[in-house]
Design an enzyme around this catalytic site. Structure first.
Site, PDB file in Angstrom:
ATOM      1  N   SER A  80       0.807  -1.227   0.000  1.00 51.83           N
ATOM      2  CA  SER A  80       0.000   0.000   0.000  1.00 51.83           C
ATOM      3  C   SER A  80       0.836   1.272   0.000  1.00 51.83           C
ATOM      4  CB  SER A  80      -0.951   0.013   1.201  1.00 51.83           C
ATOM      5  OG  SER A  80      -0.227   0.165   2.410  1.00 51.83           O
ATOM      6  N   LYS A 150       1.101   4.639   6.796  1.00 47.83           N
ATOM      7  CA  LYS A 150       0.574   5.489   5.719  1.00 47.83           C
ATOM      8  C   LYS A 150       1.278   6.846   5.768  1.00 47.83           C
ATOM      9  CE  LYS A 150      -2.723   2.397   4.853  1.00 47.83           C
ATOM     10  NZ  LYS A 150      -2.644   1.515   3.660  1.00 47.83           N
TER      11      LYS A 150
END
Length: 266
Positions: A80, A150
């Site tokens: 991701s 993230k």
């Protein structure tokens, strides 16, 4: 000038200005004194095998303290954050600065605890006892824990917006995002990918660099935090890719987050 070493015994000098010998001990009745040699008084050094357990305990304690208060290693389990981070990379996370009141800023890559079942349906492999122990003391990356990684896009007061395929805007200013995965668009054209949100106090908005393969804040807007990550769930900032050596790199804040007047107007 070199350091001056002072003999602290009693100031007496021996021959040619050298340190004085230690006084004779009382004699043995025949006028023969006994020298109190250092070797006779010094304790015999312990064998290495006796000291080794103590040294191991000290080393493990230091590793635990470093992992708890300074740096902790984390394993990257998914793509991701490609191409910034690759699957199976090990990153080092700074856990010290939050102790001094530092908060995540735009552009930083952060590790955080799962805020509200973001990992539901993505079970984390259960580590064995040895892996759990080594992870607990900090000698291997965190294992079996519900953590995500993230990039911070918005902090308290920011308005984040995606329309069409982009660009992604922060407080009305478009971001230039060279770190976005090649072939991806800054904004996704599906329903969660089209949004305009304002970040409340004590929260951050996060997105993965692999935009079309990241279940980030966009896809959790219906959870109890509205897709935001509470600051209390942030473990720290990822500062360096430590392993494998061929992937070694620092993780600086991209220049686009340093553009003038990016912060919201008050």
């Amino acid at each position: 000038m070199g350091d001056v070493v002072i003999d602290a015994r009693d100031g007496r000098d021996g021959p040619e200005g050298g340190p004085a010998e230690e006084a004779d001990a009382p004699g043995d009745g025949h006028g023969r004194g006994r020298k109190r040699g250092r070797g006779a008084e010094a304790k015999r050094k312990r064998p290495m095998w006796q000291e080794l357990p103590f040294l191991v305990v000290i080393a493990l304690g230091l590793a635990f303290l470093i992992k708890t208060f300074l740096l902790q290693a984390f394993l990257i389990p998914s793509g991701s954050m490609q191409n910034t981070l690759q699957v199976d990379d090990r990153v080092l996370v700074d856990k010290l600065t939050p102790w001094f009141g530092s908060e995540p800023d735009r552009g930083e890559v952060v590790v955080f605890r799962d805020p509200d079942n973001w990992l539901l349906g993505n079970p984390v492999p259960d580590p064995n006892a040895a892996q759990k122990f080594l992870s607990f003391i900090g000698l291997m990356p965190a294992a079996g824990e519900q953590h995500l990684i993230k990039r911070v896009i918005g902090v308290a007061g920011d308005t984040i917006e995606c329309s069409g395929t982009g660009p992604l805007k922060v407080n009305g200013k478009p971001l230039s995002e060279p770190y976005v995965y090649a072939g991806n668009t800054p904004c996704s054209s599906d329903e969660p990918g089209q949004f305009k949100v304002t970040v409340p106090n004590d929260r951050i908005w996060v997105m993965g660099d692999h935009r079309q393969s990241s279940a980030d804040s966009r896809y959790h807007q219906t959870d109890k935090n509205g897709g935001m990550v509470p600051l209390s769930d942030v473990v720290g900032r990822a500062v360096v890719v430590a392993w494998p050596i061929t992937h070694w790199s620092t993780l600086p804040v991209p220049d686009t987050f340093k553009q003038p007047d990016l912060a919201p107007a008050h």
